[in-house]
Design a protein around this motif. Structure first.
Motif, PDB file in Angstrom:
ATOM      1  N   THR A 148       1.421  -3.569  29.055  1.00 45.89           N
ATOM      2  CA  THR A 148       2.196  -3.767  30.399  1.00 45.89           C
ATOM      3  C   THR A 148       3.808  -3.576  29.785  1.00 45.89           C
ATOM      4  N   GLY A 149       4.680  -3.841  30.874  1.00 48.67           N
ATOM      5  CA  GLY A 149       6.055  -3.854  30.266  1.00 48.67           C
ATOM      6  C   GLY A 149       6.506  -2.377  30.309  1.00 48.67           C
ATOM      7  N   GLY A 150       7.827  -2.109  29.444  1.00 44.76           N
ATOM      8  CA  GLY A 150       8.483  -0.969  29.445  1.00 44.76           C
ATOM      9  C   GLY A 150       7.859   0.155  29.065  1.00 44.76           C
ATOM     10  N   HIS A 151       6.864   0.158  28.053  1.00 46.33           N
ATOM     11  CA  HIS A 151       6.288   1.250  27.889  1.00 46.33           C
ATOM     12  C   HIS A 151       5.019   1.464  28.136  1.00 46.33           C
ATOM     13  N   ASP A 152       4.178   2.441  28.027  1.00 45.92           N
ATOM     14  CA  ASP A 152       2.869   2.654  28.487  1.00 45.92           C
ATOM     15  C   ASP A 152       1.840   2.310  27.356  1.00 45.92           C
ATOM     16  N   TYR A 153       2.100   2.602  26.226  1.00 47.73           N
ATOM     17  CA  TYR A 153       1.243   2.526  25.077  1.00 47.73           C
ATOM     18  C   TYR A 153       2.189   2.045  23.811  1.00 47.73           C
ATOM     19  N   LEU A 154       1.383   1.270  22.730  1.00 44.17           N
ATOM     20  CA  LEU A 154       1.846   1.231  21.518  1.00 44.17           C
ATOM     21  C   LEU A 154       0.905   1.839  20.550  1.00 44.17           C
ATOM     22  N   VAL A 155       1.585   2.580  19.963  1.00 43.55           N
ATOM     23  CA  VAL A 155       0.637   3.444  18.892  1.00 43.55           C
ATOM     24  C   VAL A 155       1.054   3.173  17.457  1.00 43.55           C
ATOM     25  N   ARG A 156      -0.176   2.628  16.871  1.00 40.55           N
ATOM     26  CA  ARG A 156       0.199   2.516  15.253  1.00 40.55           C
ATOM     27  C   ARG A 156      -0.506   3.662  14.659  1.00 40.55           C
ATOM     28  N   ALA A 157       0.484   3.994  13.645  1.00 40.17           N
ATOM     29  CA  ALA A 157      -0.037   5.182  12.726  1.00 40.17           C
ATOM     30  C   ALA A 157       0.720   5.061  11.188  1.00 40.17           C
ATOM     31  N   THR A 158      -0.009   5.988  10.362  1.00 43.67           N
ATOM     32  CA  THR A 158       0.825   5.998   9.125  1.00 43.67           C
ATOM     33  C   THR A 158       1.011   7.708   9.098  1.00 43.67           C
ATOM     34  N   ALA A 159       2.321   7.655   8.120  1.00 41.61           N
ATOM     35  CA  ALA A 159       2.797   8.992   7.815  1.00 41.61           C
ATOM     36  C   ALA A 159       3.078   8.990   6.349  1.00 41.61           C
ATOM     37  N   ALA A 160       2.907  10.079   6.031  1.00 45.82           N
ATOM     38  CA  ALA A 160       3.032  10.265   4.217  1.00 45.82           C
ATOM     39  C   ALA A 160       4.487  10.069   3.944  1.00 45.82           C
ATOM     40  N   ASP A 161       5.269  10.764   4.767  1.00 45.18           N
ATOM     41  CA  ASP A 161       6.631  10.515   4.637  1.00 45.18           C
ATOM     42  C   ASP A 161       7.734  10.889   5.856  1.00 45.18           C
ATOM     43  N   ASP A 179       0.850  -1.053   0.004  1.00 47.69           N
ATOM     44  CA  ASP A 179       0.097   0.012  -0.080  1.00 47.69           C
ATOM     45  C   ASP A 179       0.934   1.155  -0.061  1.00 47.69           C
ATOM     46  N   THR A 180       1.246   1.761  -1.262  1.00 48.18           N
ATOM     47  CA  THR A 180       2.308   2.798  -1.248  1.00 48.18           C
ATOM     48  C   THR A 180       1.326   4.241  -1.116  1.00 48.18           C
ATOM     49  N   ARG A 181       0.200   4.164  -1.185  1.00 44.91           N
ATOM     50  CA  ARG A 181      -0.655   5.515  -0.951  1.00 44.91           C
ATOM     51  C   ARG A 181      -0.412   5.899   0.449  1.00 44.91           C
ATOM     52  N   SER A 182      -0.253   4.886   1.627  1.00 44.62           N
ATOM     53  CA  SER A 182      -0.333   5.217   2.954  1.00 44.62           C
ATOM     54  C   SER A 182       0.990   5.769   3.426  1.00 44.62           C
ATOM     55  N   GLY A 183       1.795   5.717   2.620  1.00 40.37           N
ATOM     56  CA  GLY A 183       3.205   6.199   2.847  1.00 40.37           C
ATOM     57  C   GLY A 183       4.034   4.940   3.954  1.00 40.37           C
ATOM     58  N   LEU A 184       4.235   5.499   5.273  1.00 44.24           N
ATOM     59  CA  LEU A 184       4.870   4.668   5.891  1.00 44.24           C
ATOM     60  C   LEU A 184       4.105   4.251   6.972  1.00 44.24           C
TER      61      LEU A 184
END
Length: 147
Positions: free
Chosen positions: A98-111, A59-64
């Motif tokens: 749980t663990g070393g971080h509070d949250y995992l965030v999934r995101a897309t970025a154009a570049d 999916d190249t439209r969503s970038g990273l």
């Protein structure tokens, strides 16, 4: 939930498009009984929805596609963070961990520039003290012919 419900969930997680007939065969129920169980689990909120998993490379439209491990500032509550982060562009999933971080965030970025902007906004607007970002390169197939 009983053993059959858990078995149905495992099968649906492999292939959410399976027919109720084939699902019933795999768990020893009629198509109607299998369908009734799936509908009940949807109604009860056990199954929150069905989705399509797209290989990030396809999916190249969503970038990273990025995964951001987030640690909150001491003065930021979980509720404040969740409210703020969901207002930011490109956020597709926020999971409290749980663990070393509070949250995992999934995101897309154009570049990379858009990713930099998102990371800065997380710190400035959402109360993030520290983050570790990983960029998805591709997704391994979870099932296919013969699986």
């Amino acid at each position: 939930m009983d053993r059959l419900d858990r078995e149905i969930l495992a099968i649906l997680q492999e292939d959410a498009r399976i027919s109720y007939r084939d699902l019933g065969v795999r768990v020893g129920l009629s198509a109607n009984a299998a369908g009734d169980r799936v509908r009940r689990m949807r109604r009860d909120g056990v199954i929150r929805g069905f989705t399509v998993i797209v290989d990030p490379a396809a999916d190249t439209r969503s970038g990273l596609v990025v995964f951001i491990d987030v640690s909150l500032r001491l003065d930021t509550t979980n509720e404040e963070f969740e409210r703020s982060v969901l207002m930011l562009p490109g956020i597709t999933e926020v999971v409290h961990l749980t663990g070393g971080h509070d949250y995992l965030v999934r995101a897309t970025a154009a570049d990379p520039g858009a990713l930099d902007s998102l990371l800065r906004r997380l710190k400035r607007e959402a109360g993030v003290a520290h983050s570790v970002t990983r960029i998805a390169l591709r997704a391994a197939p979870t099932h296919g012919p013969g699986h």
